[in-house]
Design a protein around this motif. Structure first.
Motif, PDB file in Angstrom:
ATOM      1  N   ILE A 165       1.223  -0.880   0.134  1.00 63.44           N
ATOM      2  CA  ILE A 165      -0.174  -0.078   0.149  1.00 63.44           C
ATOM      3  C   ILE A 165       0.949   0.841  -0.115  1.00 63.44           C
ATOM      4  CG2 ILE A 165      -1.745   1.435   1.572  1.00 63.44           C
ATOM      5  CD1 ILE A 165      -2.844  -1.260   2.395  1.00 63.44           C
ATOM      6  N   ALA A 166       2.188   1.520   0.928  1.00 60.58           N
ATOM      7  CA  ALA A 166       2.300   2.062   1.165  1.00 60.58           C
ATOM      8  C   ALA A 166       3.622   2.716  -0.309  1.00 60.58           C
ATOM      9  CB  ALA A 166       3.782   1.692   1.826  1.00 60.58           C
ATOM     10  N   ARG A 167       4.096   1.510  -1.250  1.00 59.48           N
ATOM     11  CA  ARG A 167       4.859   1.679  -2.603  1.00 59.48           C
ATOM     12  C   ARG A 167       3.670   2.054  -3.271  1.00 59.48           C
ATOM     13  NH1 ARG A 167       8.332   0.463  -6.224  1.00 59.48           N
ATOM     14  NH2 ARG A 167       8.159  -0.302  -8.239  1.00 59.48           N
ATOM     15  N   LYS A 168       2.244   1.546  -3.256  1.00 59.62           N
ATOM     16  CA  LYS A 168       1.029   1.613  -4.261  1.00 59.62           C
ATOM     17  C   LYS A 168       0.671   3.633  -4.108  1.00 59.62           C
ATOM     18  CE  LYS A 168      -3.884   0.900  -5.923  1.00 59.62           C
ATOM     19  NZ  LYS A 168      -4.365   0.525  -5.639  1.00 59.62           N
ATOM     20  N   GLU A 177       1.683   6.517  -6.751  1.00 60.41           N
ATOM     21  CA  GLU A 177      -0.043   7.335  -7.205  1.00 60.41           C
ATOM     22  C   GLU A 177       1.010   8.901  -6.993  1.00 60.41           C
ATOM     23  OE1 GLU A 177      -3.397   6.264  -5.196  1.00 60.41           O
ATOM     24  OE2 GLU A 177      -4.036   8.910  -5.934  1.00 60.41           O
ATOM     25  N   HIS A 178       1.128   9.083  -5.895  1.00 59.96           N
ATOM     26  CA  HIS A 178       1.344  10.413  -5.765  1.00 59.96           C
ATOM     27  C   HIS A 178       3.256  10.838  -6.895  1.00 59.96           C
ATOM     28  CE1 HIS A 178       2.649  13.963  -2.965  1.00 59.96           C
ATOM     29  NE2 HIS A 178       4.073  13.613  -3.497  1.00 59.96           N
ATOM     30  N   ALA A 179       3.891   9.816  -7.019  1.00 62.76           N
ATOM     31  CA  ALA A 179       4.591  10.691  -7.713  1.00 62.76           C
ATOM     32  C   ALA A 179       3.931  10.513  -9.305  1.00 62.76           C
ATOM     33  CB  ALA A 179       5.814   9.040  -8.060  1.00 62.76           C
ATOM     34  N   LEU A 180       3.019   9.653  -9.948  1.00 62.24           N
ATOM     35  CA  LEU A 180       2.739   9.965 -10.977  1.00 62.24           C
ATOM     36  C   LEU A 180       2.051  11.715 -11.777  1.00 62.24           C
ATOM     37  CD1 LEU A 180      -0.145   7.248 -11.263  1.00 62.24           C
ATOM     38  CD2 LEU A 180       2.111   7.650 -13.113  1.00 62.24           C
ATOM     39  N   TYR A 181       1.737  12.092 -10.514  1.00 61.91           N
ATOM     40  CA  TYR A 181       1.480  13.614 -10.443  1.00 61.91           C
ATOM     41  C   TYR A 181       2.864  14.885 -11.411  1.00 61.91           C
ATOM     42  CZ  TYR A 181      -2.909  13.235  -8.285  1.00 61.91           C
ATOM     43  OH  TYR A 181      -3.893  12.323  -8.411  1.00 61.91           O
ATOM     44  N   GLY A 207      13.208   3.510  -9.077  1.00 64.83           N
ATOM     45  CA  GLY A 207      14.009   3.146 -10.105  1.00 64.83           C
ATOM     46  C   GLY A 207      12.601   3.085 -11.627  1.00 64.83           C
ATOM     47  N   MET A 208      12.739   2.314 -12.531  1.00 71.96           N
ATOM     48  CA  MET A 208      11.706   1.293 -13.933  1.00 71.96           C
ATOM     49  C   MET A 208      10.914   0.668 -12.569  1.00 71.96           C
ATOM     50  SD  MET A 208      12.753   2.239 -17.095  1.00 71.96           S
ATOM     51  CE  MET A 208      13.389   2.261 -18.459  1.00 71.96           C
ATOM     52  N   ILE A 209       9.990   1.787 -13.158  1.00 72.50           N
ATOM     53  CA  ILE A 209       8.513   1.091 -12.647  1.00 72.50           C
ATOM     54  C   ILE A 209       7.437   0.262 -13.751  1.00 72.50           C
ATOM     55  CG2 ILE A 209       5.912   1.640 -11.406  1.00 72.50           C
ATOM     56  CD1 ILE A 209       7.282   4.142 -10.125  1.00 72.50           C
ATOM     57  N   PRO A 210       7.677  -0.645 -14.274  1.00 71.17           N
ATOM     58  CA  PRO A 210       6.372  -1.319 -15.066  1.00 71.17           C
ATOM     59  C   PRO A 210       5.187  -0.979 -15.321  1.00 71.17           C
ATOM     60  CG  PRO A 210       6.933  -2.618 -13.990  1.00 71.17           C
ATOM     61  CD  PRO A 210       7.518  -1.980 -12.712  1.00 71.17           C
ATOM     62  N   PRO A 211       5.088  -0.951 -17.036  1.00 69.28           N
ATOM     63  CA  PRO A 211       3.505   0.005 -16.510  1.00 69.28           C
ATOM     64  C   PRO A 211       2.269  -1.068 -16.851  1.00 69.28           C
ATOM     65  CG  PRO A 211       4.396  -1.190 -18.803  1.00 69.28           C
ATOM     66  CD  PRO A 211       5.603  -1.091 -18.167  1.00 69.28           C
ATOM     67  N   ALA A 212       2.643  -2.717 -16.099  1.00 68.48           N
ATOM     68  CA  ALA A 212       1.496  -3.272 -15.614  1.00 68.48           C
ATOM     69  C   ALA A 212       1.421  -3.165 -14.214  1.00 68.48           C
ATOM     70  CB  ALA A 212       2.009  -5.011 -15.664  1.00 68.48           C
ATOM     71  N   PHE A 272       1.945  -0.062 -12.968  1.00 67.56           N
ATOM     72  CA  PHE A 272       2.002   1.727 -12.720  1.00 67.56           C
ATOM     73  C   PHE A 272       0.294   2.675 -13.232  1.00 67.56           C
ATOM     74  CE2 PHE A 272       4.682   2.895 -16.459  1.00 67.56           C
ATOM     75  CZ  PHE A 272       3.995   3.587 -17.106  1.00 67.56           C
ATOM     76  N   ILE A 273      -0.166   1.618 -14.666  1.00 71.96           N
ATOM     77  CA  ILE A 273      -1.149   1.383 -15.478  1.00 71.96           C
ATOM     78  C   ILE A 273      -2.460   1.567 -14.253  1.00 71.96           C
ATOM     79  CG2 ILE A 273      -2.486   1.398 -17.389  1.00 71.96           C
ATOM     80  CD1 ILE A 273       0.265   1.545 -18.841  1.00 71.96           C
ATOM     81  N   PRO A 274      -2.578   0.765 -14.104  1.00 70.79           N
ATOM     82  CA  PRO A 274      -3.567   0.614 -13.227  1.00 70.79           C
ATOM     83  C   PRO A 274      -4.223   1.543 -11.964  1.00 70.79           C
ATOM     84  CG  PRO A 274      -2.587  -1.918 -13.213  1.00 70.79           C
ATOM     85  CD  PRO A 274      -1.684  -0.774 -13.549  1.00 70.79           C
ATOM     86  N   ILE A 275      -2.229   2.061 -11.343  1.00 72.83           N
ATOM     87  CA  ILE A 275      -2.770   2.988 -10.240  1.00 72.83           C
ATOM     88  C   ILE A 275      -3.506   4.210 -11.428  1.00 72.83           C
ATOM     89  CG2 ILE A 275      -1.418   4.376  -8.575  1.00 72.83           C
ATOM     90  CD1 ILE A 275       0.306   1.664  -8.480  1.00 72.83           C
ATOM     91  N   ALA A 276      -2.343   4.866 -11.962  1.00 70.55           N
ATOM     92  CA  ALA A 276      -2.806   5.693 -13.249  1.00 70.55           C
ATOM     93  C   ALA A 276      -4.242   5.758 -13.701  1.00 70.55           C
ATOM     94  CB  ALA A 276      -2.067   5.453 -14.524  1.00 70.55           C
ATOM     95  N   GLU A 277      -4.806   5.124 -13.354  1.00 77.85           N
ATOM     96  CA  GLU A 277      -5.999   4.949 -14.337  1.00 77.85           C
ATOM     97  C   GLU A 277      -7.112   4.450 -12.769  1.00 77.85           C
ATOM     98  OE1 GLU A 277      -6.687   1.110 -15.846  1.00 77.85           O
ATOM     99  OE2 GLU A 277      -6.495   1.139 -17.522  1.00 77.85           O
ATOM    100  N   SER A 278      -6.574   4.514 -11.252  1.00 80.73           N
ATOM    101  CA  SER A 278      -8.509   4.463 -10.744  1.00 80.73           C
ATOM    102  C   SER A 278      -7.227   6.158 -10.350  1.00 80.73           C
ATOM    103  CB  SER A 278      -7.871   3.418  -9.499  1.00 80.73           C
ATOM    104  OG  SER A 278      -6.393   3.684  -9.327  1.00 80.73           O
ATOM    105  N   ALA A 279      -6.530   6.383 -10.506  1.00 77.58           N
ATOM    106  CA  ALA A 279      -6.132   8.375 -10.125  1.00 77.58           C
ATOM    107  C   ALA A 279      -6.799   9.281 -11.082  1.00 77.58           C
ATOM    108  CB  ALA A 279      -4.848   8.317  -9.892  1.00 77.58           C
ATOM    109  N   GLY A 280      -7.669   8.256 -12.164  1.00 78.70           N
ATOM    110  CA  GLY A 280      -7.586   9.447 -13.441  1.00 78.70           C
ATOM    111  C   GLY A 280      -6.938  10.121 -13.922  1.00 78.70           C
ATOM    112  N   ALA A 281      -4.849   9.893 -13.803  1.00 79.79           N
ATOM    113  CA  ALA A 281      -4.211  10.272 -14.747  1.00 79.79           C
ATOM    114  C   ALA A 281      -4.100   9.757 -15.834  1.00 79.79           C
ATOM    115  CB  ALA A 281      -3.095   9.998 -13.918  1.00 79.79           C
TER     116      ALA A 281
END
Ligand code: C2E
Ligand code: MG
Ligand code: MG
Ligand code: MG
Length: 279
Positions: A21-24, A28-32, A70-75, A77-86
């Motif tokens: 959860i902490a990583r998620k 999510e925060h770093a996405l912005y 480091g390198m975050i795989p799309p599998a 971060f994409i679901p996280i970006a989706e639920s964050a509306g990013a």
């Protein structure tokens, strides 16, 4: 050891979950700031004509290099970006970046088609085709150089999907169904849609010689795709014997580590200069 672990099971998993959860949350925060910090990059994996081993296009795959994580795989971060509306913003960036890359390659004498992956949330938006048209226009790019890859999940909204596909077809953008075989749609259903290509999911290709069921499914997909006039592309080819199976059974296009992993733009250009059809 197992016993010890069993005893601490509860704590073990609670701790793990908190970690996750902490990583998620961190992601999510770093996405912005990822876009404005230039942390995204597109890699390009060649699409190969199997009989000659030559490339006829590339697929763009999103990479995120975070300074700490480091390198975050799309599998991931994409679901996280989706639920964050990013995902809207990210999708726009991907399309714009792919168009810019096509232009840059054209300027250097490399005429190459680029396919981008689009998640169904983006594809489902009313103005999806209009946005693609806008991006092409802004880049002064003719539509046949751009492709779209969508998964079978778009079949959930069949009527809207049909409409968007028709708009893309009218535009002249190439459309492929990605990861085919992992969802619930049939080739018969796909046959009612104006699409150009189907990509057989890599899970089928990986087991082609060890799992007779998968082998016969792949044969069925190949013959149906031929009947329905779809271009068929095999994903995840890692071994020569898979190429032989595919060619023997009439599948002529593929991608995979055997030929090339996804590459940064410069490396992809070098590969294409050496290996491109008509190069
Ligand atoms: P995909 O579109 O099905 O892409 C194929 C994935 O398989 C890529 O993983 C690629 O690196 C990997 N791959 C290629 N050849 C081989 C092989 O021979 N063996 C194995 N084991 N794997 C291989 P990647 O880059 O991690 O992307 C995973 C997924 O994330 C993609 O699956 C796609 O669904 C999604 N994705 C990637 N970029 C984007 C994007 O820009 N936008 C959206 N919406 N989704 C993206
Ligand atoms: Mg894809
Ligand atoms: Mg795929
Ligand atoms: Mg996939």
């Amino acid at each position: 050891l197992a016993k010890e672990r069993g005893k601490n099971n509860f704590q073990f998993f609670t701790y793990k979950d908190e970690d996750l959860i902490a990583r998620k949350e961190k992601i999510e925060h770093a996405l912005y700031s990822a876009l404005s910090n230039n942390e995204f990059e597109l890699y390009y994996q060649p699409k190969i004509a199997l009989s000659s081993g030559k490339a006829y296009g590339v697929e763009a795959l999103l990479r995120w290099r975070h300074p700490e994580l480091g390198m975050i795989p799309p599998a991931e971060f994409i679901p996280i970006a989706e639920s964050a509306g990013a995902m809207n913003t990210i999708c726009e960036w991907v399309i714009q970046e792919a168009c810019a890359q096509i232009k840059a390659w054209q300027a250097s004498g490399l005429n190459v088609n680029v396919a981008v992956n689009v998640s169904s949330i983006q594809f489902d938006q009313d103005d999806f085709a209009a946005n693609i048209a806008g991006a092409l226009k802004r880049s002064r790019l003719s539509p046949e150089h751009l492709g779209i890859e969508i998964t079978e999940s778009v079949m959930c909204h069949l009527e809207r999907t049909k409409k968007t596909l028709q708009e893309l077809k009218n535009l002249g953008v190439h459309v492929a169904i990605d990861d085919f075989g992992t969802g619930y749609s049939s080739l018969h259903l796909l046959s009612q849609l104006p699409i150009d290509a189907v990509k057989i999911d890599k899970s089928f290709i990986q087991d082609i010689l060890t799992d007779p069921n998968k082998a016969s499914l792949v044969k069925t997909m190949i013959s149906m795709a031929k009947d329905l006039n779809f271009e068929l592309i095999a994903e995840g080819i890692e071994h020569d014997h898979q190429v032989k199976f595919l060619l023997d059974n009439g599948c002529h296009f593929g991608q995979g580590y055997l030929f090339s992993p996804p590459l940064p733009a410069n490396d992809a250009a070098n590969f294409l200069h050496r290996q491109m059809i008509n190069a």
